[in-house]
Design an enzyme around this catalytic site. Structure first.
Site, PDB file in Angstrom:
ATOM      1  N   GLU A  63     -19.529  27.747 -25.916  1.00 45.04           N
ATOM      2  CA  GLU A  63     -19.987  28.973 -26.560  1.00 45.04           C
ATOM      3  C   GLU A  63     -18.942  29.575 -27.503  1.00 45.04           C
ATOM      4  OE1 GLU A  63     -23.162  30.573 -23.304  1.00 45.04           O
ATOM      5  OE2 GLU A  63     -21.065  31.056 -22.873  1.00 45.04           O
TER       6      GLU A  63
ATOM      7  N   ASP B 179     -11.380  35.001 -19.879  1.00 43.24           N
ATOM      8  CA  ASP B 179     -12.636  35.099 -20.628  1.00 43.24           C
ATOM      9  C   ASP B 179     -12.541  36.304 -21.557  1.00 43.24           C
ATOM     10  OD1 ASP B 179     -15.457  34.928 -21.395  1.00 43.24           O
ATOM     11  OD2 ASP B 179     -15.655  33.663 -19.629  1.00 43.24           O
TER      12      ASP B 179
ATOM     13  N   HIS C 214     -14.596  32.498 -25.902  1.00 40.78           N
ATOM     14  CA  HIS C 214     -14.368  33.270 -24.660  1.00 40.78           C
ATOM     15  C   HIS C 214     -12.891  33.649 -24.550  1.00 40.78           C
ATOM     16  CE1 HIS C 214     -18.351  32.970 -22.778  1.00 40.78           C
ATOM     17  NE2 HIS C 214     -18.421  31.758 -23.279  1.00 40.78           N
TER      18      HIS C 214
HETATM   19  C1  ACM Z   1     -21.075  28.143 -19.312  1.00 42.18           C
HETATM   20  O1  ACM Z   1     -21.875  28.474 -18.426  1.00 42.18           O
HETATM   21  N1  ACM Z   1     -21.008  28.822 -20.455  1.00 42.18           N
HETATM   22  C2  ACM Z   1     -20.195  27.012 -19.130  1.00 42.18           C
END
Ligand code: ACM
Ligand code: ZN
Length: 556
Positions: free
Chosen positions: A353, A218, A289
């Site tokens: 995201e 991440d 991420h």
């Molecule tokens: C997530 O909770 N962004 C998959």
């Protein structure tokens, strides 16, 4: 559920704490009777109680039919029962299919509709115990049920004296409702030791859960050794500081790491999980991420960096450059090593995201959009995921990603993990794609389990046990011919506010036990009151296993 423990639950807990005293206390266990029913979680599909009980003794042998399938489970069961009982539990080969008194017999049988791929039959009489299944997984689950039929003390790591090791006579035919029975751990935000992961896998197996998704990378950390790119862990496994406990907008001033898993550790863990019929699903986040990777390799970003591993939670704007073939090759190289390490058919590529700001300003990304005739940056993400999908498929595996991978068009082989509600999952299933349901409303186990200040610091949100239990993974409006695309559900234990293994256990349990019943037990056989009654006994097992679950009492 509100802050205070509802009277109904308290009553169940008191009643069954009393009932199970004999099961795990010093006096001989009582045979099951209608007032002392069988307390198995997840609840078996079909169960009938019979008179009497089987006594496990020093003389009991574990017999197998000579198939590797039965032999492996026989060894597993003997090892599982030996420490607490102190019995030798010899593993011997069954002769001529006979069922001699005093034996636990494991047999492989032909598959039928009642067994499916993972089901089992368990028959306990005062003379013997027989587990049959078409697969080693089925036999393993029969063995898990058998463990739960014994007094809770059987889960102890050392010899327990004065316990009557009696198993109630039952006939059980059981198989799971869903094929994907998942849990996610976020080792990127806070690293978890391998020994803890093993304990967590053992617990999943006890609950007949079969997928552990490891969120390995991440913005805040890269936790997996990649041989071709050693900088990923040399740089990416360390962050300068973390958000401060209790004051998340500030930094804690404490360097974190380097923390990562070697490939040897992960190979060994994957085998450990496989032996317990749990598949580790590796998740490597891309294109978003991805800041820990970009801090090691800024050349694969749009703007070129330099970057540092992120020290705050939240969504990071710098992502992988989808206009750069070298960046895509980098992602594929990493996935090549991941595929070599983990036998999972599904490889998770994140996909959630990913802000498009950098792509909008990047000459390479814009050139790609023009060259490929893409409409916008969402279609660029879709282009990127399609290339990764093709790559993963070329290695004989399947891509799975969060529901943002639907935006701009879903890659042909993709499976969707629906987290922003269930609409993404519904759309994917309608389009003929497989789906794992994991909506925040029912599956985010980093949310608080009760309202009010009594709960430990958490990300926000509220997800009580009763809501998890009530989850129905198949959306009611989904056409019948699309329902087979709902593979199951997954509970996600995100790690921003979980610092230690004890924190992880607190947030995961007992919610994982409730989810286990959602994905295992036929919907019509579920009852929350009945679950709470069985949970009261089950929590004693978790006590013996030293699991730091959240107590069902009022907050401290
Ligand atoms: C997530 O909770 N962004 C998959
Ligand atoms: Zn770019």
């Amino acid at each position: 559920m509100n802050d205070l423990f509802p009277a109904r639950e308290l009553l169940s807990v008191l009643l069954f704490a009393w009932l199970c005293f004999d099961q795990s206390g010093g006096s001989p266990a009582q045979a099951a009777s209608p007032s002392n029913p069988v307390m198995v979680i997840p609840k078996p599909a079909n169960l009938s109680l019979r008179p009497g009980s089987f006594a496990l003794t020093r003389q009991t042998t574990i017999r197998h039919d000579g198939t590797p399938t039965a032999f492996d489970t026989a060894l597993y069961l003997a090892e599982a029962l030996r420490p607490a009982t102190g019995f030798p539990l010899r593993v011997v080969r069954l002769k001529d299919g006979a069922l001699p008194a005093g034996g636990i017999v494991l047999k492989q049988v032909a598959r039928d509709a009642e067994l499916g791929d993972e089901g089992y039959r368990l028959s306990v009489t005062p003379r013997n115990v027989a587990i049959s299944a078409a697969s080693s997984t089925g036999l393993f689950y029969g063995a898990q049920t058998l463990r739960q039929l014994l007094p809770a003390a059987v889960f102890a790591a050392s010899k327990q004296s004065g316990v009557g090791w009696s198993i109630p006579a039952v006939e059980i035919t059981d198989q799971p409702r869903c094929a994907w029975r998942g849990s996610l751990l976020d080792v990127a935000r806070h690293f978890l030791p391998v020994e803890f992961l093993k304990k967590y896998i053992d617990l999943l197996a006890l609950h007949k859960m079969n997928r552990l998704q490891l969120h390995l990378t991440d913005d805040q950390g890269w936790r997996l050794e990649i041989k071709k790119y050693p900088r990923l862990t040399q740089i990416g496994a360390f962050r300068k500081e973390s958000p401060k406990k209790g004051d998340r907008k500030a930094g804690d001033g404490t360097p974190y790491g380097p923390f990562f898993y070697t490939q040897a550790q992960m190979r060994e863990l994957a085998a450990y999980a496989q032996a317990r019929h749990v598949t580790i699903v590796p998740e490597i986040e891309m294109p978003g991420h991805f800041l820990a990777a970009l801090s090691a390799h800024p050349e694969f970003s749009c703007a070129g960096g330099p970057f540092e591993v992120r020290t705050r939670w939240g969504v990071e704007p710098n992502i992988l450059c989808a206009g750069n073939d070298a960046a895509i090759a980098f992602a594929q190289d990493v996935l090549s090593e991941v595929i070599e390490l983990f036998p999972s058919r599904f490889i998770h590529i994140g996909g959630d995201e990913a802000p498009k700001d950098r792509w909008k300003q990047c000459a390479k990304c814009q050139a790609r959009i023009n060259a490929e005739g893409l409409k916008d940056e969402h279609e660029l993400q879709s282009y990127f995921v399609r290339r990764i999908d093709k790559f993963i498929a070329s290695r004989g595996r399947r891509l799975i990603g969060w529901d943002e991978i639907l935006e701009g068009g879903l890659a042909p082989g993709a499976t969707v993990m629906s987290w922003r509600g269930i609409d993404g999952g519904i759309a994917a299933a309608k389009a003929g794609h497989d789906v794992v349901m994991s909506p925040t409303s029912h599956c985010y186990f980093d949310y608080a389990q009760a309202k009010g200040p009594g709960e430990p610091e958490n990300i926000g949100g509220f997800l009580p046990l009763s809501t998890v239990y009530a989850y129905e993974p198949t959306p009611p409006g989904l056409p019948v011919d699309k329902r087979q695309h709902i593979l199951g559900a997954q509970g996600n234990v995100w790690g921003e506010y979980l610092w230690t293994p004890a924190d992880v256990e607190y947030f995961a349990y007992p919610r994982v036990a409730a989810l286990a019943e959602v994905v295992w037990t036929p919907a019509e056989a579920k009852s929350y009151d009945d679950f709470l009654a069985r949970l009261a006994v089950h929590l004693r097992r978790l006590d013996v296993l030293r699991v730091n679950y959240r107590k069902l009492t009022a907050k401290p």
